[in-house]
Motif scaffolding. Structure first.
Motif, PDB file in Angstrom:
ATOM      1  N   SER A   1       0.633  -6.473   2.435  1.00 46.36           N
ATOM      2  CA  SER A   1      -0.594  -7.243   2.631  1.00 46.36           C
ATOM      3  C   SER A   1      -1.545  -7.035   1.465  1.00 46.36           C
ATOM      4  N   SER A   2      -2.291  -8.085   1.135  1.00 47.52           N
ATOM      5  CA  SER A   2      -3.302  -7.971   0.074  1.00 47.52           C
ATOM      6  C   SER A   2      -4.587  -7.324   0.592  1.00 47.52           C
ATOM      7  N   ASP A   3      -4.701  -7.221   1.917  1.00 46.89           N
ATOM      8  CA  ASP A   3      -5.880  -6.602   2.530  1.00 46.89           C
ATOM      9  C   ASP A   3      -5.642  -5.105   2.747  1.00 46.89           C
ATOM     10  N   ASP A   4      -6.744  -4.393   2.985  1.00 46.18           N
ATOM     11  CA  ASP A   4      -6.616  -2.984   3.333  1.00 46.18           C
ATOM     12  C   ASP A   4      -5.918  -2.871   4.689  1.00 46.18           C
ATOM     13  N   VAL A   5      -4.970  -1.962   4.778  1.00 51.97           N
ATOM     14  CA  VAL A   5      -4.173  -1.806   5.998  1.00 51.97           C
ATOM     15  C   VAL A   5      -4.628  -0.561   6.757  1.00 51.97           C
TER      16      VAL A   5
ATOM     17  N   LEU B   1       2.487   1.571   1.749  1.00 51.40           N
ATOM     18  CA  LEU B   1       3.281   0.412   1.333  1.00 51.40           C
ATOM     19  C   LEU B   1       2.521  -0.900   1.493  1.00 51.40           C
ATOM     20  N   GLY B   2       1.415  -0.873   2.243  1.00 50.27           N
ATOM     21  CA  GLY B   2       0.648  -2.089   2.490  1.00 50.27           C
ATOM     22  C   GLY B   2       1.196  -2.925   3.625  1.00 50.27           C
ATOM     23  N   VAL B   3       2.023  -2.301   4.494  1.00 45.16           N
ATOM     24  CA  VAL B   3       2.598  -3.010   5.642  1.00 45.16           C
ATOM     25  C   VAL B   3       1.667  -2.806   6.840  1.00 45.16           C
ATOM     26  N   GLY B   4       1.088  -3.910   7.345  1.00 41.12           N
ATOM     27  CA  GLY B   4       0.060  -3.785   8.368  1.00 41.12           C
ATOM     28  C   GLY B   4       0.356  -4.477   9.687  1.00 41.12           C
TER      29      GLY B   4
END
Length: 316
Positions: A152-156, A278-281
């Protein structure tokens, strides 16, 4: 033509190469860079480019994992320039180039490297070993697609209490295959579309008999298959947290048993931390991965899902 290694070189290599392995395992990129520089000073004057490239590829694979793609591409290009095209190390270097561009979602740039890897018949002489390599590398491409499309491009962030409740529900009501299917259902459409594209292109590079022995692109994007690919894709990060004998979780499990590990929520916290990095939310994916590891147990997970680098893909 390389010059035989001197006794001094051999002694230095016995020190530097194991240190590099430790730095890679700990994802200490600065230490790894310094050690590769020392190895370069040691090996370049005697033209031991293959051995040096093997160490460099480990560094570049780590830099891909950490998102330093420009460093990896520049280094891998340098390796490709000095290596013989009819060698295993050249094939592995090219595979890493493909992986790097897939991770960047630059599929057009990845395609020539994917094709070069999968159409090369001169490096791996054994048909059986070549088929194993093809299957493993195509699966690795799929895993890279999963990682880059789930990011994700957002904070997770996650609510651990909500995750815990979901994990309990999953463990109590779903089988292992149903959990994989649930991960696939929770995966974005973009993941399945890009997975289809890369897998379809990759398998089309193979001879027809070899291609037909593998799952079709349509089969590969069914929920259960996607779920298995996603679960495999995060193992390089999660494995080190859970299975490193020096980690708190592993020590607690080894000394006190699984009951203490579960009661303290170690697995949940470790997996959530890895997924955040990893940015996986996606909550359902996080809860499903945690549930699968808890159902398997740390010992079985660590044995079954140990990640291998490209340099370790061999005949089995």
């Amino acid at each position: 033509m390389n010059t035989p290694l001197s006794d001094i070189q051999k002694q230095r290599l016995k020190i530097l190469e194991p240190k590099l392995e430790v730095a890679i395992k700990n994802q200490d990129i600065q230490a790894a860079k310094a050690l590769v520089l020392d190895l370069q000073v040691l090996l370049r004057p005697t033209n031991h480019f293959v051995r040096l490239s093997q160490s460099k590829n480990k560094l570049f694979e780590l830099s891909i994992e950490l998102g330093d793609y420009d460093f990896a591409i520049n280094g891998l290009n340098s390796n490709r320039e000095v290596l013989n095209k009819n060698t295993r190390i050249y094939l592995e270097t090219t595979s890493l180039m493909a992986i790097c561009y897939v991770r960047m979602q630059e599929i057009i740039k990845a395609k020539p490297y994917i094709k070069e890897v999968l159409t090369n018949k001169s490096v791996i002489k054994s048909d059986r070993t070549r088929k194993i390599f093809h299957k493993e590398i195509i699966n690795r491409f799929n895993e890279e697609v999963a990682l880059c499309t789930l990011k994700s491009s957002d904070d997770v962030s996650y609510n651990e209490d909500e995750i815990e409740q979901e994990v309990i529900r999953i463990i109590q009501t779903l089988t292992e295959q149903e959990i994989f299917a649930q991960i696939g259902q929770a995966s974005p459409r973009a993941t399945k579309e890009l997975m289809f594209l890369v897998y379809d292109y990759s398998t089309k590079q193979l001879p027809s008999a070899e291609r037909l022995a593998l799952p079709s692109p349509t089969q590969k994007i069914k929920d259960t298959e996607v779920g298995q690919t996603v679960f495999e894709s995060v193992k390089r990060v999660i494995y080190n947290s859970l299975c490193n004998p020096e980690s708190d979780i592993y020590k607690t499990w080894f000394n006190n048993g699984m009951k203490i590990v579960l009661s303290k929520g170690y697995i949940r916290s470790a997996v959530i931390s890895c997924l955040v990095n990893l940015g996986v939310g996606i909550k359902m994916i996080a809860a499903s991965i945690i549930a699968l590891i808890m159902k398997l147990g740390i010992e079985i997970y660590c044995e079954r899902y140990k990640p291998i680098s490209l340099m370790e893909i061999r005949d089995k």
